[in-house]
Design a protein around this motif. Structure first.
Motif, PDB file in Angstrom:
ATOM      1  N   PRO A   1      46.076  40.592  46.171  1.00 17.25           N
ATOM      2  CA  PRO A   1      45.241  41.683  45.662  1.00 17.25           C
ATOM      3  C   PRO A   1      45.238  41.714  44.141  1.00 17.25           C
ATOM      4  O   PRO A   1      46.201  41.339  43.501  1.00 17.25           O
ATOM      5  N   GLY A   2      44.144  42.169  43.569  1.00 18.39           N
ATOM      6  CA  GLY A   2      44.058  42.340  42.122  1.00 18.39           C
ATOM      7  C   GLY A   2      43.309  41.242  41.413  1.00 18.39           C
ATOM      8  O   GLY A   2      42.994  41.368  40.239  1.00 18.39           O
ATOM      9  N   VAL A   3      42.976  40.129  42.123  1.00 15.04           N
ATOM     10  CA  VAL A   3      42.343  38.999  41.434  1.00 15.04           C
ATOM     11  C   VAL A   3      40.917  39.330  41.039  1.00 15.04           C
ATOM     12  O   VAL A   3      40.489  39.049  39.928  1.00 15.04           O
TER      13      VAL A   3
ATOM     14  N   THR B   1      39.480  42.217  40.494  1.00 20.36           N
ATOM     15  CA  THR B   1      39.443  43.180  39.382  1.00 20.36           C
ATOM     16  C   THR B   1      39.775  42.494  38.068  1.00 20.36           C
ATOM     17  O   THR B   1      39.115  42.733  37.052  1.00 20.36           O
ATOM     18  N   THR B   2      40.798  41.614  38.088  1.00 16.38           N
ATOM     19  CA  THR B   2      41.179  40.923  36.853  1.00 16.38           C
ATOM     20  C   THR B   2      40.031  40.061  36.351  1.00 16.38           C
ATOM     21  O   THR B   2      39.748  40.030  35.149  1.00 16.38           O
TER      22      THR B   2
ATOM     23  N   LEU C   1      37.426  42.272  34.807  1.00 16.32           N
ATOM     24  CA  LEU C   1      37.910  42.832  33.548  1.00 16.32           C
ATOM     25  C   LEU C   1      37.926  41.783  32.442  1.00 16.32           C
ATOM     26  O   LEU C   1      37.620  42.094  31.282  1.00 16.32           O
ATOM     27  N   ILE C   2      38.293  40.529  32.791  1.00 16.59           N
ATOM     28  CA  ILE C   2      38.278  39.469  31.768  1.00 16.59           C
ATOM     29  C   ILE C   2      36.868  39.286  31.236  1.00 16.59           C
ATOM     30  O   ILE C   2      36.653  39.153  30.015  1.00 16.59           O
TER      31      ILE C   2
ATOM     32  N   PHE D   1      36.015  42.267  28.923  1.00 11.89           N
ATOM     33  CA  PHE D   1      36.698  42.226  27.633  1.00 11.89           C
ATOM     34  C   PHE D   1      36.192  41.085  26.764  1.00 11.89           C
ATOM     35  O   PHE D   1      36.147  41.197  25.537  1.00 11.89           O
TER      36      PHE D   1
END
Lengths: 509, 155
Positions: B22-24, B26-27, B30-31, B34
């Motif tokens: 989990p979290g990939v 979203t990362t 977000l990358i 940014f």
């Protein structure tokens, strides 16, 4: 079940992305730099492809001082760790002549046999003088002494199986034996009664179903065997049943003929999680679908169970239901080597076929003597109750340590009674931070990151020993708590401290 | 603090199993966001131009990493994946999984944002369309293990 705070997961991915990007930048600049310099190896192929050791060069070497620390004393509860320094940013490390005395939380010294033992060591030294350090030959040539025969009987009796075979190296036991038991082409050996020569039949199609977190030695053995490999979700008997049903229904890959042999490989204690295998459910599923069970008890033999007989004793599984029991002597017995225990037919067949028995040098005789003496101490046959004391102490120590760590707010994995407790770190920068901070306070811990664990789930793995005293554990808890505060790994809220509880943990028994 | 469960996967390929935790997703998003902010602050261009730059940079980076580089960055899996690109390795080669659908969608969404914020003007539109066309075609199930004209094939 690992529970990660979502922000930690996202920030861990960011950190790895940054490290990866910097590594790639450095690789590109190194390639441009090297384009100018000449080399005199034209026409030779490179030893390893450039991207194959990317991880080692750009990530592992940066924190190399946290791994592979040399020690200069026996791995007891306290150990001498040799100090190292580096002049080129950890690319090479040089040893000094100084060493620090550190509390040893990294050795698999579960029952405390890792250093001088008043019963075992004199017997081992006698055996070293009588036989020599090495037998200098394989078991079938001239490498079987009376000690080896006694060892195999002793191991078979201890584990609870009719017969056993012992090899000189624990890793090689798995990687040399699994190809012999199962393969793309399976040999099936029958010994009819009254007939001495085994008849072999050649059958096509073996299937290995292994837990997703099995050790590299099992993965190597399975890949080397040539059988088809399927993986089931870690320690989930329901998924194992689904995989078995699917595979039996589909049959072999192209021909769809039925499988000739199915083997399910599980471990007793998983060394990276500290979890104990759900053996009763897995054994009942394998019985239902007629699959063989191969149990690797490297960490659990000698460490759990009332008399130290491993996970079968702890969970109440009859050893006759587990077809092949494998284990190593490096963890609880303070020696080296591995064993396979099974039925007499199986062990007889292995003695004819297994390359680790036919060609590899046999286990060194003093090591064999150490195992025999250690088993005698555990079973109380040396006339004292030190074995029972050690087993009780390791259980007490593990449960106390785990409860205290969880109260402080750390995320600790593993079941109760298991002497292996990983503390989750997650972020790659916390791996060297935690390790170096603990070493500064004279506590030696082992940290593990990718690729031994999944990318997100880096951890510090603590191994409790029966030779740790209560004061040692309390000092370790203080140091770990301080290092944990500095690195921010207390992901769960700490349990509220009551006045009596604080007094309890400081009072020494 | 939001906690999330990490179930262990059945993927033995360590090069790709990190993508199943989990979290990939979203990362990843977000990358991209940014980097858009970074481009805006460095180049001082219009938001549309910044999205175009992000889209084209994303195209070159992900094409190189997903569809060009073959094998794994470790030596101890003995080279069994040496002929497969990362895209062909994920999810054990199974097509049309959730991860693959997400990764196909991201360049398309980026393309729509980039073309919308530049008001569909040339030459940005042409470059963006070319990039998204190559990206999406490379991810088709029929292109599994296909090497057109022998580009990137092994010796």
């Amino acid at each position: 079940m690992i529970t990660i705070p979502y922000l930690t997961a996202v920030s861990t991915y960011f950190s790895y992305g940054l490290l990866f990007a910097f590594g790639q930048l450095r690789d590109y600049s190194r390639r441009i730099f090297d384009w100018w310099s000449t080399n005199n190896l034209h026409g030779y192929a490179p030893i390893c492809l450039a991207h194959e050791d990317f991880y080692i060069r750009r990530l592992y070497h940066r924190i190399q001082d946290c791994f592979g620390r040399p020690i200069s004393s026996a791995p007891d509860a306290w150990v001498d760790v040799v100090e190292r320094f580096s002049n080129d940013n950890n690319k090479t490390l040089k040893r000094t002549t100084k060493s620090t005395r550190c509390l040893n939380l990294g050795s698999y010294n579960y029952l405390g046999f890792g250093s001088y033992d008043e019963y075992c060591t004199p017997l081992v030294i006698d055996s070293l003088k009588k036989f020599s350090p090495s037998t200098c030959s394989s078991r079938v040539d001239a490498g079987t002494t009376s000690v080896h025969a006694e060892l195999e009987e002793c191991v078979a009796k201890y584990v609870g199986k009719p017969a056993a075979i012992v090899t000189g190296m624990g890793y090689a036991t798995n990687s040399a034996i699994i190809p012999v038991l199962i393969g793309k082409v399976c040999f099936c050996c029958y010994l009819s009664c009254g007939d001495v020569t085994p008849k072999t039949y050649v059958l096509q199609g073996g299937l290995i179903i292994s837990d997703s977190l099995n050790h590299t030695s099992i993965v190597n053995g399975a890949r080397g065997s040539g059988a088809t490999i399927r993986v089931f979700q870690h320690n989930t008997p329901a998924h194992l049943e689904r995989v078995l049903k699917e595979q039996i229904a589909e049959g072999q890959p192209r021909t769809h003929r039925p499988w000739k042999k199915i083997m399910v490989v599980v471990e007793g204690i998983y060394s990276m999680e500290g979890e104990i295998c759900q053996l009763p459910e897995i054994v009942s599923i394998c019985k239902k679908y007629k699959a063989y069970v191969y149990l690797d008890e490297a960490h659990s033999i000698g460490a759990i169970g009332k008399t130290g007989r491993g996970v079968c004793e702890l969970l109440g599984v009859d050893t006759a239901d587990v077809d092949i029991m494998m284990g190593t002597f490096t963890k609880s017995f303070g020696s080296c080597g591995g064993y396979i225990a099974g039925s007499k037919d199986l062990i007889q067949y292995l003695k004819y076929q297994c390359p680790a028995h036919l060609y590899a040098t046999s286990i060194s005789t003093p090591s064999a003597q150490q195992i025999i003496s250690a088993v005698k101490v555990i079973l109380g046959e040396d006339g004292s109750n030190r074995g029972a004391q050690k087993l009780a102490r390791i259980r007490e120590n593990s449960n106390f340590f785990r409860a205290e760590l969880q109260k402080m707010g750390f995320e600790v994995l593993g079941d109760n009674d298991s002497p292996v407790m990983p503390i989750m770190l997650y972020n790659p920068a916390k791996i060297p931070a935690f390790s170096r901070e603990c070493l500064r306070e004279n506590v030696a811990v082992v940290v593990v990151g990718f690729p031994a664990t999944p990318l997100l789930l880096a951890r510090a793995r603590i191994c409790i020993s029966a030779s740790h005293s209560r004061e040692d554990l309390i000092k370790a808890l203080q140091v770990i708590s301080k290092a944990g505060d500095l690195t921010g790994i207390k992901y769960f809220p700490a349990a509220p401290k009551k006045q009596e509880e604080v007094k309890d943990t400081i009072k020494l028994d | 603090m939001m906690y999330v469960r990490a179930l262990p996967t059945t993927d033995v390929n360590r090069n790709t199993e990190w993508f199943t935790y989990p979290g990939v997703w979203t990362t990843y998003i977000l990358i991209l966001f940014f980097s858009w902010l970074l481009v805006l602050s460095i180049f001082n261009c219009s938001p549309g131009m910044a999205w175009t730059i992000v889209h084209l940079a994303h195209f070159s980076v992900t094409y190189h990493l997903f569809h060009w580089k073959k094998g794994t960055p470790f030596g101890d899996d003995q080279g069994i994946y040496n002929r497969l690109t990362w895209w062909e390795q994920i999810d054990n080669g199974k097509q049309l999984t959730r991860n693959r659908k997400f990764l196909t969608l991201v360049p398309v969404v980026l393309y729509l944002i980039a073309s919308h914020t530049t008001d569909y003007q040339n030459p940005m539109l042409f470059l963006n369309t070319l990039a998204v066309f190559i990206m999406v075609v490379a991810k088709f199930p029929h292109m599994h293990k296909v090497r057109i004209f022998g580009i990137n094939a092994d010796q």
